[in-house]
Design an enzyme around this catalytic site. Sequence first.
Site: not given
Ligand code: ZN
Length: 257
Positions: A31-32, A47, A77-78, A97, A99, A160
């Site tokens: 996540g981010n 990251t 990284s996203e 973001h 999961h 994802h």
């Molecule tokens: Zn992800």
Amino acid sequence: MPSVSEAQYRAEIARFCHLTYEKGYVASTDGNVSARLPDGHIMCTPTISNKGFVKPEDMVIIDMKAQKIKGERKASSEIAMHLLIYEMRPDIHAVVHAHPPCATAYAAAGIPLNKALISEVVLALGCIPLAEYGTPGTPELSDQLRPFVKNFDALLMANHGVVTYGANLEDAFNRMDTVEHFAKISIYTKILGRERLLSSEDVEKLWVQRQKYYGLEGSDAQPKDPMCPVTDGVSETISLTRSELIDLIERVVSNLK
Ligand SMILES: [Zn+2]
């Protein structure tokens, strides 16, 4: 010394990261989270960081081209996915973001959360479409999300996870919370063996309320996709009598011969 508002953003992002981890919406370094600063730069999580333990001073500040402005560590990284959303939606100031297990199960099964099952979810999000798979951290992922960003505030990303966004961090987090809660309820209705969807009239009334609650006007208050959410008028199940079913099977089999 960082300005007060920058320090506040750092603390707020850390707070929502911790909450996302405590709610079980991410594991390990998943996540981010990011926020758009008043000067137009983006502050994001670094990251490879566990969101349960990330600290305000770990945050990275970048510009809209992903160039680092400030910070010891590398940006998520996203981050391209976040930048795409900020670019396409000037009204958005925060992106989460994660999961979360139930919603990510839908994403992994390739099933959108697009049914008019719960009035509050229709009010808050309309529905949650599924963007096809794209390799994380590559332009492929942004390409898959792009068609949905303008018209929706929460997206399932196939195989994802989930991305949600809002006017501020609380808004973006609340949407993640709503998506996961709705995914859980949707799974329970599957276990119970029945889903009774709202009618298109019910959904229309909810859109009128949505206009009032969220102060939306004109096209923003209307469903962006006539099939989203799916109402009971557009049933995915059909009923046939026994003889109709036998007749259908016989016709298919005879065509095969
Ligand atoms: Zn992800």
